[in-house]
Design an enzyme around this catalytic site. Structure first.
Site, PDB file in Angstrom:
ATOM      1  N   CYS A 105      21.717  70.451  37.515  1.00  0.00           N
ATOM      2  CA  CYS A 105      21.507  71.692  36.583  1.00  0.00           C
ATOM      3  C   CYS A 105      22.569  72.794  36.748  1.00  0.00           C
ATOM      4  O   CYS A 105      23.313  73.139  35.666  1.00  0.00           O
ATOM      5  CB  CYS A 105      20.292  72.463  37.177  1.00  0.00           C
ATOM      6  SG  CYS A 105      19.862  72.730  38.924  1.00  0.00           S
TER       7      CYS A 105
HETATM    8  N1  LIG Z   1      14.008  71.311  39.035  1.00  0.00           N
HETATM    9  C1  LIG Z   1      15.308  71.134  38.436  1.00  0.00           C
HETATM   10  O1  LIG Z   1      15.778  72.517  37.822  1.00  0.00           O
HETATM   11  C2  LIG Z   1      16.115  70.104  38.410  1.00  0.00           C
HETATM   12  C3  LIG Z   1      15.887  68.974  39.083  1.00  0.00           C
HETATM   13  N2  LIG Z   1      16.688  67.739  38.955  1.00  0.00           N
HETATM   14  C4  LIG Z   1      16.529  66.542  39.871  1.00  0.00           C
HETATM   15  O2  LIG Z   1      15.350  65.929  39.049  1.00  0.00           O
HETATM   16  C5  LIG Z   1      14.695  65.197  39.991  1.00  0.00           C
HETATM   17  C6  LIG Z   1      13.351  65.891  39.809  1.00  0.00           C
HETATM   18  O3  LIG Z   1      13.196  67.045  40.048  1.00  0.00           O
HETATM   19  P1  LIG Z   1      11.895  68.113  40.162  1.00  0.00           P
HETATM   20  O4  LIG Z   1      10.912  67.320  39.166  1.00  0.00           O
HETATM   21  O5  LIG Z   1      12.271  69.306  39.893  1.00  0.00           O
HETATM   22  O6  LIG Z   1      11.251  67.599  41.565  1.00  0.00           O
HETATM   23  P2  LIG Z   1       9.610  67.599  41.789  1.00  0.00           P
HETATM   24  O7  LIG Z   1       9.671  67.818  43.453  1.00  0.00           O
HETATM   25  O8  LIG Z   1       9.068  68.800  41.187  1.00  0.00           O
HETATM   26  O9  LIG Z   1       9.034  66.203  41.470  1.00  0.00           O
HETATM   27  C7  LIG Z   1       9.558  65.024  42.199  1.00  0.00           C
HETATM   28  C8  LIG Z   1       8.492  64.163  41.866  1.00  0.00           C
HETATM   29  O10 LIG Z   1       8.963  62.867  42.654  1.00  0.00           O
HETATM   30  C9  LIG Z   1       7.942  62.179  43.043  1.00  0.00           C
HETATM   31  N3  LIG Z   1       8.204  61.405  44.324  1.00  0.00           N
HETATM   32  C10 LIG Z   1       8.325  62.003  45.668  1.00  0.00           C
HETATM   33  N4  LIG Z   1       8.787  61.143  46.289  1.00  0.00           N
HETATM   34  C11 LIG Z   1       8.651  60.086  45.987  1.00  0.00           C
HETATM   35  C12 LIG Z   1       9.140  58.676  46.086  1.00  0.00           C
HETATM   36  N5  LIG Z   1       9.476  58.503  47.371  1.00  0.00           N
HETATM   37  N6  LIG Z   1       9.266  57.782  45.272  1.00  0.00           N
HETATM   38  C13 LIG Z   1       8.903  57.938  43.837  1.00  0.00           C
HETATM   39  N7  LIG Z   1       8.535  59.178  43.660  1.00  0.00           N
HETATM   40  C14 LIG Z   1       8.463  60.225  44.677  1.00  0.00           C
HETATM   41  C15 LIG Z   1       6.908  63.092  43.232  1.00  0.00           C
HETATM   42  O11 LIG Z   1       5.595  62.613  42.353  1.00  0.00           O
HETATM   43  P3  LIG Z   1       4.543  61.573  42.974  1.00  0.00           P
HETATM   44  O12 LIG Z   1       4.207  62.262  44.226  1.00  0.00           O
HETATM   45  O13 LIG Z   1       3.451  61.692  41.750  1.00  0.00           O
HETATM   46  O14 LIG Z   1       5.305  60.491  43.225  1.00  0.00           O
HETATM   47  C16 LIG Z   1       7.267  64.285  42.625  1.00  0.00           C
HETATM   48  O15 LIG Z   1       6.461  64.995  41.830  1.00  0.00           O
HETATM   49  C17 LIG Z   1      15.329  65.489  41.434  1.00  0.00           C
HETATM   50  O16 LIG Z   1      16.230  64.545  41.957  1.00  0.00           O
HETATM   51  C18 LIG Z   1      16.082  66.991  41.221  1.00  0.00           C
HETATM   52  O17 LIG Z   1      16.919  67.142  42.157  1.00  0.00           O
HETATM   53  C19 LIG Z   1      18.070  67.908  38.330  1.00  0.00           C
HETATM   54  C20 LIG Z   1      18.195  68.975  37.562  1.00  0.00           C
HETATM   55  C21 LIG Z   1      17.513  70.232  37.480  1.00  0.00           C
HETATM   56  C1  LIG Z   2      17.215  76.380  43.188  1.00  0.00           C
HETATM   57  C2  LIG Z   2      17.449  75.019  43.593  1.00  0.00           C
HETATM   58  O1  LIG Z   2      16.977  74.665  44.829  1.00  0.00           O
HETATM   59  N1  LIG Z   2      18.056  74.102  42.809  1.00  0.00           N
HETATM   60  C3  LIG Z   2      18.596  72.911  43.425  1.00  0.00           C
HETATM   61  C4  LIG Z   2      19.299  72.018  42.371  1.00  0.00           C
HETATM   62  C5  LIG Z   2      18.482  70.865  41.457  1.00  0.00           C
HETATM   63  C6  LIG Z   2      19.098  69.991  41.178  1.00  0.00           C
HETATM   64  O2  LIG Z   2      19.759  69.959  40.194  1.00  0.00           O
HETATM   65  O3  LIG Z   2      19.067  68.668  41.969  1.00  0.00           O
HETATM   66  P1  LIG Z   2      19.864  67.362  41.951  1.00  0.00           P
HETATM   67  O4  LIG Z   2      21.480  67.905  41.797  1.00  0.00           O
HETATM   68  O5  LIG Z   2      19.541  66.923  43.249  1.00  0.00           O
HETATM   69  O6  LIG Z   2      19.656  66.815  40.564  1.00  0.00           O
HETATM   70  C7  LIG Z   2      19.417  73.068  44.684  1.00  0.00           C
HETATM   71  O7  LIG Z   2      19.939  73.933  44.757  1.00  0.00           O
HETATM   72  O8  LIG Z   2      19.435  71.861  45.354  1.00  0.00           O
END
Ligand SMILES: NC(=O)C1=CN([C@@H]2O[C@H](COP(=O)(O)OP(=O)(O)OC[C@H]3O[C@@H](n4cnc5c(N)ncnc54)[C@H](OP(=O)(O)O)[C@@H]3O)[C@@H](O)[C@H]2O)C=CC1
Ligand SMILES: CC(=O)N[C@@H](CCC(=O)OP(=O)(O)O)C(=O)O
Length: 411
Positions: free
Chosen positions: A215
Site C-alpha cells: 500500500c
Molecule cells: N490491509 C492492507 O491495507 C494491505 C494488505 N496487504 C497485504 O495483503 C495480505 C492480506 O492482508 P489483509 O487482508 O489486510 O490481512 P488480514 O490479516 O485481514 O487477512 C489475512 C487472511 O489470511 C488468512 N491466513 C492467515 N494465516 C494463513 C495461512 N497460514 N495460510 C493461509 N491463509 C492464512 C486469514 O484467513 P483464514 O484464517 O480464513 O485463512 C486472514 O483472514 C497481506 O499479505 C497484507 O500484507 C497489501 C496491501 C495493503
Molecule cells: C498500518 C500497517 O500496519 N500497514 C502495514 C502495511 C500493509 C501492507 O501493505 O503490507 P504488505 O507489504 O505485507 O503487503 C505495515 O506497515 O506493515
C-alpha cells in the site's frame, strides 16, 4: 446463458453498439404480445452475445470466447479478501467466486462478515492446490510466507495475483533481511511481475504470476515516478513521510492498533526499518538506473482506511512549478485511476475512499528548489484489492476499469 447476456450488456452498455442494442431490446419488450416479446428479446440478446464475443475475441487477440471468470480468493476472511469480494461482485467478467480459508473451512462468509448476508452465499473451502488450479485466477490475500509456498504449487495451471510482499523483491536476501523470514524460490521471484499497473502494464499483460505492490509503495511510487523518470530528482535525497489508517495492519487485533491505543493518538513506527523501504528503492533504482536509498517513515493515524504519502524532493535543476505540472500531466493524463489536483490544492484521503484512485497534488518551492508531492489512496483498494483487480483486468484483456468504476464515498 441469460446471466451471461446481461453481464455482457452491462459491460458494453456505454458503447454505441451496447446502447443501440439496449434501445432495440427495450423497444421490443414494450411490444404488446407477451409471446412475441420473449422471442424478440432472446433474438436480440443472441445477436448481442455474438457481437460481444466478436468484440472480446478482438480484444483478447487469441480468439478465445468471451471470458466469464471463475475466481478463487485465498484469505477471503481478511480485509483484503472481503474487499476483493466487494469489488468483484459487480465485475462484468466474473461469473463465480470460490472462497478459501486456512481456519474457517465449512463456515459461510456471512459468519465472518454479516454485512454480506444474502449477497455472498459461498461457503469457505479448505485450501486445496488442485481445486485452486481449476480457477481462471487465484488471488492470494494472505500473510507473508503463504504465497511463497502456494504459488509454486498452482502457477502451472492458473494465474496467481499475490497481494502479499512475498514476490515483490527480486532479491531473496533483501527480502529475508527486511521481512525476517525465508524468501520464495529465486525462480518464482524471477518470474513474478511487479504490478504497479500504470508503470508496468506491458509486463503485467503477459505474466501468470503477478506480485501486487504494497500500500505505501503504491502511493509513494505513483507520486515520485514522473520526477524520477525525468531525472529531475535524485531519489537518494528524497524524504518520504507516510500515514496509514489501521486497516493497513489487517483484521486481526493487535496491541498497536486496537481502539484504546489508536483513538486520539498518532504514532510513528518502524523508523528506518519498514519492509516497504527496499520495495520503494527497488523500483526507484530501476527507473533511475542507479542505486537509491530513501528515508521512508510510516505513521499510524486513527482512521479506518486511507494512506497519505508526502514526499519532499530536492530538484536536480531549477524546475518551475509549471515544468513539473506538465511532467505529471504528460505522465498521467490518460491513466484512469491517477488524478492530479490543480495548483495550490492538495488531495485528502476521503476523496478516494473506497475507490481505486490515486490523487496527487504537487508544488515546487522555488525558494528551496524542492518539490513537495502529496499522494493519497485507499490502502485496501488502490493499495491492495483494487490494484489487484486492475492487474487482473490487464492480464485477461478486460477493460482495465472493469469492476472499479466507483465514486468515492464522501463524507
Ligand atoms: N490491509 C492492507 O491495507 C494491505 C494488505 N496487504 C497485504 O495483503 C495480505 C492480506 O492482508 P489483509 O487482508 O489486510 O490481512 P488480514 O490479516 O485481514 O487477512 C489475512 C487472511 O489470511 C488468512 N491466513 C492467515 N494465516 C494463513 C495461512 N497460514 N495460510 C493461509 N491463509 C492464512 C486469514 O484467513 P483464514 O484464517 O480464513 O485463512 C486472514 O483472514 C497481506 O499479505 C497484507 O500484507 C497489501 C496491501 C495493503
Ligand atoms: C498500518 C500497517 O500496519 N500497514 C502495514 C502495511 C500493509 C501492507 O501493505 O503490507 P504488505 O507489504 O505485507 O503487503 C505495515 O506497515 O506493515
Amino acid at each position: 446463458m441469460q446471466i451471461n447476456v446481461y453481464k455482457c450488456m452491462r459491460t458494453y452498455r456505454n458503447t454505441k453498439l451496447g446502447g443501440f442494442v439496449h434501445i432495440l431490446l427495450n423497444k421490443g419488450v414494450n411490444r404488446k404480445n407477451k409471446g412475441k416479446q420473449k422471442k424478440y428479446k432472446n433474438t436480440v440478446a443472441l445477436i448481442y452475445i455474438h457481437t460481444y464475443n466478436k468484440h472480446q475475441q478482438k480484444m483478447y487477440k487469441d480468439k478465445t470466447r468471451c471470458k466469464f471468470m471463475k475466481i478463487a480468493i485465498v484469505g477471503a476472511t481478511g480485509y483484503g479478501g472481503i474487499e476483493l469480494i466487494r469489488l468483484l461482485h459487480n465485475h462484468p467478467n466474473v461469473e463465480k467466486i470460490t472462497v478459501f480459508s486456512s481456519s474457517q473451512e465449512g463456515k459461510t462468509m456471512a459468519e465472518s462478515y454479516p454485512h454480506v448476508q444474502d449477497i455472498v452465499d459461498e461457503t469457505l473451502e479448505d485450501i486445496n492446490p488442485e481445486y485452486l488450479q481449476q480457477h481462471d485466477a487465484v488471488f492470494l490475500s494472505t500473510p507473508p510466507g503463504v504465497s511463497a509456498e502456494l504459488t509454486g504449487q498452482i502457477a502451472e495451471k492458473t494465474k496467481v495475483i499475490d497481494l502479499s510482499g512475498d514476490l515483490r523483491l527480486k532479491s531473496g536476501s533483501i527480502y529475508e533481511k527486511w521481512y525476517g523470514r525465508k524468501a520464495a524460490d529465486a525462480s518464482l521471484l524471477d518470474k513474478a511481475v511487479y504490478g504497479l499497473t500504470e508503470w508496468n502494464r506491458e509486463a503485467v499483460e503477459s505474466t501468470t504470476i503477478l506480485s501486487n505492490p504494497g500500500c505505501y509503495p503504491t502511493a509513494v511510487l505513483l507520486g515520485l515516478a514522473p520526477l524520477t523518470q525525468a531525472g529531475a530528482i535524485d531519489a537518494n535525497n528524497v524524504i518520504i513521510d507516510a500515514k496509514s489508517g489501521t486497516t493497513g495492519a489487517g483484521r486481526s487485533l493487535s496491541a498497536i492498533t486496537h481502539f484504546s491505543e489508536m483513538n486520539d493518538n498518532f504514532k510513528v513506527y518502524k523508523v528506518n526499518e519498514h519492509k516497504h523501504t527496499p520495495e520503494i528503492e527497488q523500483e526507484l533504482s530501476r527507473w533511475m538506473q542507479a542505486d537509491a536509498a530513501v528515508t521512508f517513515t510510516p505513521h499510524l493515524v486513527p482512521m479506518t482506511r486511507g494512506i497519505m504519502a508526502t514526499m519532499y524532493a530536492p530538484l536536480e535543476k531549477n524546475w518551475t512549478e509549471n515544468d513539473v505540472k506538465k511532467l505529471y500531466q504528460n505522465a498521467y493524463h490518460d491513466q484512469a485511476f491517477v488524478r492530479l489536483r490543480n495548483s495550490g490544492t492538495y488531495p485528502c484521503t476521503k476523496e478516494v475512499y473506497g475507490t481505486n484512485y490515486c490523487d496527487i497534488g504537487i508544488t515546487v518551492d522555488e525558494r528551496t528548489n524542492r518539490a513537495t508531492i502529496v499522494s493519497v489512496i485507499d490502502n485496501l483498494v488502490k493499495g491492495a484489492s483494487g490494484q489487484a483487480i486492475q492487474n487482473m483486468n490487464v492480464m485477461f484483456g478486460f477493460d482495465e476499469t472493469a469492476g472499479l468504476n466507483i465514486v468515492p464515498v464522501y463524507p
